[in-house]
Design a protein around this motif. Structure first.
Motif, PDB file in Angstrom:
ATOM      1  N   ALA A 436       0.873  -1.174   0.000  1.00  0.00           N
ATOM      2  CA  ALA A 436       0.000   0.000   0.000  1.00  0.00           C
ATOM      3  C   ALA A 436       0.906   1.219   0.000  1.00  0.00           C
ATOM      4  CB  ALA A 436      -0.923   0.008   1.209  1.00  0.00           C
ATOM      5  N   ALA A 437       0.646   2.159  -0.946  1.00  0.00           N
ATOM      6  CA  ALA A 437       1.590   3.262  -1.137  1.00  0.00           C
ATOM      7  C   ALA A 437       0.856   4.587  -1.298  1.00  0.00           C
ATOM      8  CB  ALA A 437       2.475   2.990  -2.355  1.00  0.00           C
ATOM      9  N   PRO A 438       0.640   5.338  -0.211  1.00  0.00           N
ATOM     10  CA  PRO A 438       0.114   6.704  -0.354  1.00  0.00           C
ATOM     11  C   PRO A 438       1.194   7.637  -0.877  1.00  0.00           C
ATOM     12  CG  PRO A 438       0.544   6.199   1.947  1.00  0.00           C
ATOM     13  CD  PRO A 438       0.792   4.934   1.189  1.00  0.00           C
ATOM     14  N   GLU A 439       0.757   8.664  -1.623  1.00  0.00           N
ATOM     15  CA  GLU A 439       1.718   9.568  -2.277  1.00  0.00           C
ATOM     16  C   GLU A 439       1.098  10.950  -2.400  1.00  0.00           C
ATOM     17  OE1 GLU A 439       4.378   9.198  -6.291  1.00  0.00           O
ATOM     18  OE2 GLU A 439       2.200   9.099  -6.542  1.00  0.00           O
ATOM     19  N   VAL A 440       1.915  11.972  -2.287  1.00  0.00           N
ATOM     20  CA  VAL A 440       1.499  13.345  -2.535  1.00  0.00           C
ATOM     21  C   VAL A 440       2.516  13.986  -3.475  1.00  0.00           C
ATOM     22  CG1 VAL A 440       2.706  14.210  -0.477  1.00  0.00           C
ATOM     23  CG2 VAL A 440       0.848  15.546  -1.496  1.00  0.00           C
ATOM     24  N   ARG A 441       2.001  14.777  -4.464  1.00  0.00           N
ATOM     25  CA  ARG A 441       2.876  15.392  -5.450  1.00  0.00           C
ATOM     26  C   ARG A 441       2.446  16.834  -5.690  1.00  0.00           C
ATOM     27  NH1 ARG A 441       5.877  11.432  -7.281  1.00  0.00           N
ATOM     28  NH2 ARG A 441       7.032  12.986  -8.475  1.00  0.00           N
ATOM     29  N   ALA A 442       3.410  17.678  -6.032  1.00  0.00           N
ATOM     30  CA  ALA A 442       3.166  19.053  -6.447  1.00  0.00           C
ATOM     31  C   ALA A 442       3.781  19.242  -7.824  1.00  0.00           C
ATOM     32  CB  ALA A 442       3.767  20.045  -5.454  1.00  0.00           C
ATOM     33  N   GLY A 443       2.985  19.762  -8.761  1.00  0.00           N
ATOM     34  CA  GLY A 443       3.441  19.813 -10.139  1.00  0.00           C
ATOM     35  C   GLY A 443       3.475  21.213 -10.720  1.00  0.00           C
ATOM     36  N   LEU A 444       3.997  21.297 -11.947  1.00  0.00           N
ATOM     37  CA  LEU A 444       4.063  22.537 -12.706  1.00  0.00           C
ATOM     38  C   LEU A 444       3.908  22.184 -14.182  1.00  0.00           C
ATOM     39  CD1 LEU A 444       4.644  25.624 -12.879  1.00  0.00           C
ATOM     40  CD2 LEU A 444       7.068  25.015 -13.150  1.00  0.00           C
ATOM     41  N   MET A 445       2.977  22.851 -14.880  1.00  0.00           N
ATOM     42  CA  MET A 445       2.785  22.605 -16.300  1.00  0.00           C
ATOM     43  C   MET A 445       3.909  23.269 -17.096  1.00  0.00           C
ATOM     44  SD  MET A 445       0.189  20.659 -16.538  1.00  0.00           S
ATOM     45  CE  MET A 445       0.095  20.685 -18.336  1.00  0.00           C
ATOM     46  N   LEU A 446       4.658  22.459 -17.843  1.00  0.00           N
ATOM     47  CA  LEU A 446       5.716  22.985 -18.705  1.00  0.00           C
ATOM     48  C   LEU A 446       5.188  23.328 -20.086  1.00  0.00           C
ATOM     49  CD1 LEU A 446       8.679  20.599 -17.845  1.00  0.00           C
ATOM     50  CD2 LEU A 446       8.149  22.837 -16.855  1.00  0.00           C
ATOM     51  N   ALA A 447       4.157  22.616 -20.519  1.00  0.00           N
ATOM     52  CA  ALA A 447       3.519  22.838 -21.810  1.00  0.00           C
ATOM     53  C   ALA A 447       2.075  22.393 -21.670  1.00  0.00           C
ATOM     54  CB  ALA A 447       4.249  22.070 -22.924  1.00  0.00           C
ATOM     55  N   GLU A 448       1.330  22.516 -22.760  1.00  0.00           N
ATOM     56  CA  GLU A 448      -0.097  22.186 -22.690  1.00  0.00           C
ATOM     57  C   GLU A 448      -0.330  20.756 -22.249  1.00  0.00           C
ATOM     58  OE1 GLU A 448      -4.102  22.158 -25.529  1.00  0.00           O
ATOM     59  OE2 GLU A 448      -2.146  22.683 -26.370  1.00  0.00           O
ATOM     60  N   ARG A 449       0.538  19.833 -22.656  1.00  0.00           N
ATOM     61  CA  ARG A 449       0.340  18.421 -22.353  1.00  0.00           C
ATOM     62  C   ARG A 449       1.371  17.846 -21.381  1.00  0.00           C
ATOM     63  NH1 ARG A 449      -2.872  15.621 -26.174  1.00  0.00           N
ATOM     64  NH2 ARG A 449      -3.664  16.953 -27.826  1.00  0.00           N
ATOM     65  N   LEU A 450       2.368  18.622 -21.007  1.00  0.00           N
ATOM     66  CA  LEU A 450       3.478  18.092 -20.228  1.00  0.00           C
ATOM     67  C   LEU A 450       3.540  18.744 -18.852  1.00  0.00           C
ATOM     68  CD1 LEU A 450       5.951  16.203 -20.221  1.00  0.00           C
ATOM     69  CD2 LEU A 450       7.292  18.128 -21.086  1.00  0.00           C
ATOM     70  N   GLU A 451       3.625  17.899 -17.819  1.00  0.00           N
ATOM     71  CA  GLU A 451       3.706  18.361 -16.436  1.00  0.00           C
ATOM     72  C   GLU A 451       4.918  17.719 -15.764  1.00  0.00           C
ATOM     73  OE1 GLU A 451       1.451  17.255 -12.272  1.00  0.00           O
ATOM     74  OE2 GLU A 451       0.203  17.480 -14.070  1.00  0.00           O
ATOM     75  N   VAL A 452       5.629  18.491 -14.981  1.00  0.00           N
ATOM     76  CA  VAL A 452       6.712  17.977 -14.149  1.00  0.00           C
ATOM     77  C   VAL A 452       6.273  18.122 -12.700  1.00  0.00           C
ATOM     78  CG1 VAL A 452       7.943  20.183 -14.067  1.00  0.00           C
ATOM     79  CG2 VAL A 452       9.186  18.057 -13.670  1.00  0.00           C
ATOM     80  N   SER A 453       6.633  17.151 -11.869  1.00  0.00           N
ATOM     81  CA  SER A 453       6.213  17.216 -10.470  1.00  0.00           C
ATOM     82  C   SER A 453       7.262  16.581  -9.576  1.00  0.00           C
ATOM     83  CB  SER A 453       4.867  16.503 -10.276  1.00  0.00           C
ATOM     84  OG  SER A 453       4.996  15.108 -10.492  1.00  0.00           O
ATOM     85  N   VAL A 454       7.223  16.980  -8.315  1.00  0.00           N
ATOM     86  CA  VAL A 454       8.032  16.360  -7.266  1.00  0.00           C
ATOM     87  C   VAL A 454       7.060  15.842  -6.219  1.00  0.00           C
ATOM     88  CG1 VAL A 454      10.074  17.768  -7.646  1.00  0.00           C
ATOM     89  CG2 VAL A 454       8.306  18.576  -6.088  1.00  0.00           C
ATOM     90  N   GLY A 455       7.454  14.772  -5.549  1.00  0.00           N
ATOM     91  CA  GLY A 455       6.562  14.196  -4.553  1.00  0.00           C
ATOM     92  C   GLY A 455       7.293  13.230  -3.652  1.00  0.00           C
ATOM     93  N   VAL A 456       6.546  12.676  -2.730  1.00  0.00           N
ATOM     94  CA  VAL A 456       7.099  11.685  -1.822  1.00  0.00           C
ATOM     95  C   VAL A 456       6.053  10.586  -1.630  1.00  0.00           C
ATOM     96  CG1 VAL A 456       6.294  12.910   0.236  1.00  0.00           C
ATOM     97  CG2 VAL A 456       8.194  11.301   0.416  1.00  0.00           C
ATOM     98  N   GLN A 457       6.550   9.379  -1.591  1.00  0.00           N
ATOM     99  CA  GLN A 457       5.694   8.209  -1.431  1.00  0.00           C
ATOM    100  C   GLN A 457       6.168   7.400  -0.237  1.00  0.00           C
ATOM    101  OE1 GLN A 457       6.120   4.460  -3.877  1.00  0.00           O
ATOM    102  NE2 GLN A 457       4.200   5.204  -4.783  1.00  0.00           N
ATOM    103  N   ALA A 458       5.231   6.960   0.567  1.00  0.00           N
ATOM    104  CA  ALA A 458       5.515   6.013   1.645  1.00  0.00           C
ATOM    105  C   ALA A 458       4.906   4.678   1.243  1.00  0.00           C
ATOM    106  CB  ALA A 458       4.929   6.494   2.956  1.00  0.00           C
ATOM    107  N   MET A 459       5.680   3.607   1.339  1.00  0.00           N
ATOM    108  CA  MET A 459       5.195   2.299   0.927  1.00  0.00           C
ATOM    109  C   MET A 459       5.325   1.310   2.078  1.00  0.00           C
ATOM    110  SD  MET A 459       6.502  -0.198  -2.171  1.00  0.00           S
ATOM    111  CE  MET A 459       6.040   0.970  -3.443  1.00  0.00           C
ATOM    112  N   LEU A 460       4.229   0.619   2.350  1.00  0.00           N
ATOM    113  CA  LEU A 460       4.221  -0.465   3.327  1.00  0.00           C
ATOM    114  C   LEU A 460       4.189  -1.781   2.588  1.00  0.00           C
ATOM    115  CD1 LEU A 460       1.726   0.806   6.067  1.00  0.00           C
ATOM    116  CD2 LEU A 460       4.149   0.286   6.391  1.00  0.00           C
ATOM    117  N   LEU A 461       5.210  -2.612   2.832  1.00  0.00           N
ATOM    118  CA  LEU A 461       5.285  -3.941   2.235  1.00  0.00           C
ATOM    119  C   LEU A 461       4.844  -4.965   3.275  1.00  0.00           C
ATOM    120  CD1 LEU A 461       8.743  -3.688   0.406  1.00  0.00           C
ATOM    121  CD2 LEU A 461       6.471  -3.278  -0.547  1.00  0.00           C
TER     122      LEU A 461
END
Length: 509
Positions: A436-461
């Motif tokens: 189970a892996a919750p994740e949060v990301r913050a992005g920025l549109m570079l072009a009409e169809r392209l987005e770059v984002s940074v985020g962090v994910q915590a994963m429980l195995l």
């Protein structure tokens, strides 16, 4: 295949004008520029001074020799033409020549200025044929998509799609707009009877590039003028990114009316929201870390040894569907590698029938696996979006342990000294788990169809199989004590926690 259509025929009324745009055979500009004329990009035509009917000039360059020029529904001759004097404002220019795609453009002309329009006409690659006859043999001008193309009877090739046909006879005679579907390599026949049209209507939309439909028939972009039957008519005006307008308008006999329709911005479009379901591909990667592998190796290191932070790399490819509400769901394929080093751990190697041989071991633990699962979440905003995701799935891979260290034999009656010896042994075991892996990301549109984002994910195995050192698979030579084995220590805990900060590229198909 021939199709007959009478003057009273009308295309089915559109539920919404924007939906019916797909049927239009005219080229449309990109959505970002549809609301503005060719020489204006500020959303409004240049106003003429109050009370002064200013004029300017329009020069048409390019095009095809002999092509018919229509400006605001009126024929202005064949190319090439000298500069044409027109009132200041926005004008719809259409240029037609047999065998070419109809050229259509809006252009703003300022009073006392010369506006230039470059006309590029492409040859038709696929065509159908449209024939138009007046049943009583009356001569009338034929307008297709608001461009004069000739007179009745008329036959010619057109691009596949829906076209608007109007006949314009002498005086107040003509026909109301009729939709003519044209299909590749087929003939569509229209029989249109010229009649007296007792009312006249001009529709002026704002923005000037909006699409106009009358009684379910699209008549083109921008201002439209023409004759109609007296009575009620349904008028629709729409443009991508604006709230469409629809109303019934009553025309009386021998009356000329002007209907001005001003659209308002769509709030969703103003926020950058999209109304259609989107298909997206996302590639993400970043360093992974775990506080501890846990189990009987890293988890047993309670101040008596040194267990560093487990580090590695995680990467994945995610395909998702985003609904207009921002709800996202999809599938994900990924890979994970983690390693942790445990040094100076007290343990023992035990020869059969003899006392354990104490020593200090250095263990290099590694988890390498592939992940396959589903994800769901929310994607909020457009220019600087925030994403909240939850991934659920399974992991299959292996856990390896490489062990080195120095040990001493235990004293025995026939040999009272402790002999040192070195060990170097490794094992690899199957690893299966759910995650189970919750994740949060913050992005920025570079072009009409392209987005770059940074985020962090915590994963429980959640380990389905707990990898454990197998004494029967690896033996070491314990000096004079012969073969020795290590105890069956779990190499991981039942639950493994990882964290991954990552960089992602997200592309809308």
């Amino acid at each position: 295949m021939n199709r007959q259509a009478r003057q009273g025929a009308r295309a089915p009324r559109t539920a919404a004008l924007l939906a019916s745009l797909l049927l239009v055979g005219l080229p449309l500009p990109p959505a970002s520029a549809q609301q503005t004329p060719a020489t204006q990009r500020d959303g409004a035509p240049p106003p003429a001074p109050a009370g002064i009917a200013e004029t300017g000039e329009l020069e048409i360059r390019g095009g095809e020799p002999g092509a018919l020029v229509t400006i605001d529904g009126l024929g202005r001759g064949e190319l090439p033409l000298a500069a044409i004097r027109v009132p200041a404002g926005v004008h719809a220019v259409r240029i037609y020549k047999r065998g070419f795609v109809l050229f259509e453009e809006l252009i703003a002309v300022e009073g006392g200025r010369l506006a230039t329009l470059e006309a590029h006409m492409a040859e038709l690659q696929q065509t159908g044929t449209l024939t138009i006859v007046e049943p009583r043999g009356r001569r009338a001008d034929v307008l297709i998509d608001n461009a004069i193309v000739g007179a009745t009877p008329w036959e010619g090739p057109l691009a596949p799609g829906s076209h608007t046909v109007i006949l314009r006879g002498d005086g107040n005679t003509g026909t109301e707009p009729v939709a003519a579907p044209v299909r590749v390599d087929e003939v569509t026949s229209l029989t249109l009877a010229v009649e007296e049209l007792g009312a006249e209507l001009r529709i002026e939309p704002t923005p000037p590039g909006a699409m106009v439909a009358i009684d379910g028939v699209i008549v083109g972009r921008g201002a439209w003028s023409g004759r109609l039957r007296p009575g009620a008519h349904e008028i629709e005006v729409g443009l991508d990114g604006w709230v469409p307008q629809r109303a019934r308008h009553n025309l009386t006999h021998a009356e000329a009316q002007t209907l001005r329709v001003a659209l308002s911005r769509d709030p969703d479009a103003a926020r950058g929201g999209r109304r259609e379901t989107q298909i997206l591909l996302e590639l993400h990667a970043g360093p992974a870390a775990t506080p501890s592998f846990g189990g009987g190796v890293a988890g047993a290191c309670n101040g008596t040894c040194d267990a560093g932070l487990g580090v590695g790399l995680q990467a994945g490819l995610r395909q998702t569907y985003q609904l207009p509400s921002g709800l996202v769901y999809g599938l994900e394929l990924g890979a994970l590698h983690l390693g942790q080093r445990v040094t100076g751990r007290p343990t023992s190697a035990t020869p059969p029938g003899l006392a354990p041989n104490p020593g200090l071991a250095d263990d290099d633990l590694a988890l390498t696996a592939f992940l396959l699962g589903a994800s769901t979440g929310l994607h909020l905003g457009e220019q600087r979006p925030i994403s909240l995701n939850l991934g659920l799935g399974g992991l299959v891979g292996s856990v390896s342990a490489a062990r080195r260290g120095t040990f001493r034999t235990a004293p025995r009656p026939d040999h009272d000294s402790a002999d040192p010896y070195e060990v170097d042994v490794s094992q690899r075991h199957l690893a299966l788990s759910l995650y189970a892996a919750p994740e949060v990301r913050a992005g920025l549109m570079l072009a009409e169809r392209l987005e770059v984002s940074v985020g962090v994910q915590a994963m429980l195995l959640f380990m389905i199989t707990q990898p454990t050192w197998d004494p029967g698979r690896s033996t070491v030579t314990a000096a004079g004590d012969g073969a020795a084995t290590f105890p069956a220590d779990p190499l991981t805990g039942r639950i493994l926690l990882t964290f991954t900060p990552s960089l992602a590229l997200r592309y809308r198909l």
